[in-house]
Structure formats: C-alpha cells, structure tokens
Design an enzyme around this catalytic site. Structure first.
Site, PDB file in Angstrom:
ATOM      1  N   GLY A  50       0.828  -1.207   0.000  1.00 48.32           N
ATOM      2  CA  GLY A  50       0.000   0.000   0.000  1.00 48.32           C
ATOM      3  C   GLY A  50       0.859   1.251   0.000  1.00 48.32           C
ATOM      4  N   ARG A 104       1.129  -4.915  -5.856  1.00 49.99           N
ATOM      5  CA  ARG A 104       1.183  -6.204  -5.171  1.00 49.99           C
ATOM      6  C   ARG A 104       1.632  -7.196  -6.243  1.00 49.99           C
ATOM      7  NH1 ARG A 104      -2.741  -3.423  -1.708  1.00 49.99           N
ATOM      8  NH2 ARG A 104      -1.528  -3.340   0.190  1.00 49.99           N
ATOM      9  N   ASP A 133       4.217  -4.702   6.267  1.00 48.69           N
ATOM     10  CA  ASP A 133       4.722  -5.983   6.779  1.00 48.69           C
ATOM     11  C   ASP A 133       4.771  -7.050   5.694  1.00 48.69           C
ATOM     12  OD1 ASP A 133       2.177  -7.974   8.237  1.00 48.69           O
ATOM     13  OD2 ASP A 133       1.858  -6.238   6.968  1.00 48.69           O
ATOM     14  N   THR A 169       4.006   2.590   5.828  1.00 48.61           N
ATOM     15  CA  THR A 169       2.599   2.199   5.905  1.00 48.61           C
ATOM     16  C   THR A 169       1.839   3.176   6.787  1.00 48.61           C
ATOM     17  OG1 THR A 169       1.054   0.572   6.821  1.00 48.61           O
ATOM     18  CG2 THR A 169       3.279   0.500   7.692  1.00 48.61           C
ATOM     19  N   ASP A 229      -0.625   2.402   8.499  1.00 49.77           N
ATOM     20  CA  ASP A 229      -1.261   1.654   9.596  1.00 49.77           C
ATOM     21  C   ASP A 229      -0.454   1.655  10.897  1.00 49.77           C
ATOM     22  OD1 ASP A 229      -3.157   1.005   7.716  1.00 49.77           O
ATOM     23  OD2 ASP A 229      -2.247  -0.921   7.214  1.00 49.77           O
ATOM     24  N   ASP A 264       1.654  -0.450  11.856  1.00 49.41           N
ATOM     25  CA  ASP A 264       1.558  -1.792  12.447  1.00 49.41           C
ATOM     26  C   ASP A 264       2.852  -2.590  12.387  1.00 49.41           C
ATOM     27  OD1 ASP A 264       1.517  -2.098   9.722  1.00 49.41           O
ATOM     28  OD2 ASP A 264      -0.179  -3.476   9.674  1.00 49.41           O
ATOM     29  N   ARG A 278      -6.109  -1.868   8.979  1.00 48.00           N
ATOM     30  CA  ARG A 278      -6.079  -3.340   8.913  1.00 48.00           C
ATOM     31  C   ARG A 278      -6.300  -3.921  10.306  1.00 48.00           C
ATOM     32  NH1 ARG A 278      -2.064  -5.661   4.341  1.00 48.00           N
ATOM     33  NH2 ARG A 278      -0.605  -4.034   4.848  1.00 48.00           N
TER      34      ARG A 278
END
Ligand code: ADP
Length: 326
Positions: free
Chosen positions: A14, A75, A106, A129, A131, A133, A175
């Site tokens: 992303g 991707r 990740d 990212t 996120d 995360d 996510r």
C-alpha cells in the site's frame, strides 16, 4: 560477499505519504556516499519484469512534498512463489545490484526477508505504511499524515453530527491495528474508538454505551477500525439500530482518501532520517533489518521482529480517550 557498489530501491504494498521523501533520502544519501542507485518500479514486479532504471540526484528532485510514490507500487503475485523470486534474482544480478532498500508494510518486509534468505541478498527495510503496524518502531512513514487527514475529515463530519444531533460511526483504515482509530479519536475529540486489539476481549459497543456515551449528548462520533475483527462501521450501525433504538445513526467510510495527500513535516523528516540511516546501515554491513525509530533514536530492527504483528496499543491512550469523552 563483495563490496556493495549499487543499491536498488523499491516501494511495495500500500502506498503511504512520505514514501517519496524516503526514495529521495535513500537516493541522495547513497550517491553522497559514493554508491550507484537504481530505481525499481512497481514493487517486486519491477524485479520480476525488469523495470529498473538508474537514478541520479535529479530523479528525486521536487518530490519530497508529494504523496504516493514516483516508483509506483504494486502487489506482486509472482514474488510469492519461489519461481518468481528466482526470476527476480536473475534480474537483480543482471542489473548489477548488490543490495536492496525496500519501503513498504509488513507484507513487503516479509517478502524481503524471504528473498534475503533464499539468495543471500542484503536487504534493508523502511517502514512505509499508514497503519503503524510494524513492531520495533514508534511510528511508520505515512502514519502521521493519515492521522492528520482523518482528523480533518472528522472535524467536518462533526459539523453535521452536531447540527443534526446524530451518532456517526466513521470507519478508518488500519487493517488489524487500531492506531489510526484510537489516536484519530483522541485527536478529533471523538467519543470512542472501536479497535481490533480489543475485538475478542470485550463488547466495545456495550462498553461505550456504559461509559458516558449518553443520549443527552448532542452528537457522538465513534471511530471504527476497518478490520474483519471489528466488522467495520456498518456492523456497529446495524447493531445500534437493532439493540439501542432511538439513536439516529449514520456511517461514513473514509476509505482511500486516508492514503493520499502531501506528507506532514513529521513524515518528511522521519522518511529523510530513515532513508539516510538505511545507507548508513549498508555501509556498516548490516542486512535484513528494518530501520525504525524509538524514542527519537534510529534503531535497526531484525525483519523477524518488525513483522511479528504484536505491536501493543498503549492502554494509557485507551484511558485518555475514555476519560476525555465524558
Ligand atoms: P504491505 O507491504 O503494505 O503489507 P502486501 O501485504 O500486499 O503489502 O505485500 C506487498 C507485496 O510483498 C506482495 O504483493 C508480495 O509481492 C510481497 N509479499 C508479501 N508477503 C510475501 C511472502 N510471504 N513471500 C513473498 N513475498 C511476499
């Protein structure tokens, strides 16, 4: 392993605001330190399909302020297979690459870890990212910009929520991580956040009804992290309609607008520091680490730790939100 002369750089997974600042930093810092740099387009696809181009300092001019990534991102299904990675390695050798810098989330760092192990390729990861995360780093490139985008949107939605005395469930990205929802809620003065970390522990809707989420309030805003674990904003709106009739409920899904936009000063500085540190790490002979930041210091985090998916949410933040939303 011979001396590293040429470094390949790619963005994968992303997109996140600040990726361009990171590309710029890696490229300029590499050239400053006497390395050759090659830009690899569309993430791992660029390695598999050989879309690779030499970069000079001018290739990264005037991009620090732009969202997205000039290298494009994708991707790449092929990279998930050993055959695909074999082709990627053939192109890596053909292009004279000696090391890779991978900017991504990740999934991308998992791919880097596998590629590094299979072919003994020195890989350095940068956490890119929205996120937040990735473990072992306080924050990731793009997270601060996304938070700022979220609060701008929530501020606007609050005007309507207040005028119409409505309850809004606003779905944000993340996510399986609740950082955007929780800190977005604190920063926008929202009444609550529903986050995946607590999805199995408690019924967060019942909790928030119990703790100060009252009908006497003119309006209420709840941020919901999009995740199969929470079920998303629509799920909670349906539940309120069924279980707590009397509220006028609306849903707003912020979606992809959270990913774009000019990176904040914080993300530009973070990306610049991490990008320069990636080259320092290569000079130091480091490999298979993600460059992170902890207590404002650069840290090298082994891939295995970075991608562990166990980054804890601070309960202090949960308490702050609860206390301030009465
Ligand atoms: P993100 O990096 O944002 O988490 P993805 O999870 O979509 O994004 O991963 C980006 C790309 O990284 C994938 O399309 C694939 O090419 C590569 N990748 C992800 N997981 C693996 C894996 N287990 N093995 C090899 N490559 C992977």
């Amino acid at each position: 392993m011979g001396r590293i002369k040429c470094i390949g750089i790619l963005t994968s997974g992303g997109d996140a605001p600040g990726m361009n600042a990171a590309i710029r930093a890696v490229t300029r810092s590499a050239i400053y330190n006497g390395f050759k740099v090659k830009g690899i387009y569309r993430g791992y696809k660029g390695l598999v399909f050989n879309e690779i181009k030499e970069f000079g300092t001018q290739n990264v001019s005037n991009i620090i302020q732009q969202g997205g990534t000039i290298l494009k991102t994708a991707r790449c299904e092929e990279f998930l297979t050993p055959e695909g990675r074999e082709v990627a390695f053939e192109n890596y050798k053909k292009e004279g690459l000696d090391a890779l810098v991978i900017i991504g989330g990740d999934g991308s760092l998992t791919g880097a870890r596998i590629f590094a192990e299979e072919f003994d390729v020195p890989c350095i990861g940068l956490p890119g990212t929205i996120d937040n995360d990735l473990s072992g780093t306080d924050t990731t490139i793009g997270y601060d910009t996304a938070l700022n985008t979220i609060i701008e949107a929530v501020d606007k939605i609050r005007d309507t929520a207040t005028s119409h005395e409505r309850l809004f469930f606003i779905e944000v990205m993340g996510r399986d991580a609740g950082f955007l929802a929780l800190n977005g809620a604190i920063a926008s003065g929202a009444e609550a956040a529903i986050i995946p970390e607590f999805a199995t522990e408690v019924d967060q809707l019942e909790e928030l009804i119990k703790h100060g989420f009252r009908k006497s309030k003119n309006s209420s805003i709840v941020l919901v992290a999009e995740s199969p674990k929470t079920g998303g904003a629509m799920h909670y709106a349906e539940r309120v309609k069924n279980e707590f009739p009397g509220y006028e409920v609306r849903v707003s899904i912020l979606g992809h607008l959270q990913r774009g936009g000019r990176p904040t000063a914080h993300d530009r500085i973070l990306a610049s520091r991490l990008g320069a540190a990636a080259i320092d790490a290569i000079k130091d002979g480091q490999r298979n680490v993600m460059i992170g930041i902890e207590n404002d210091e650069i840290v090298n985090v082994p891939f295995s730790k970075a991608i562990k998916k166990d980054k804890p949410i601070k309960t202090e933040l949960v308490d702050v939100l609860k206390e301030l939303s009465i």
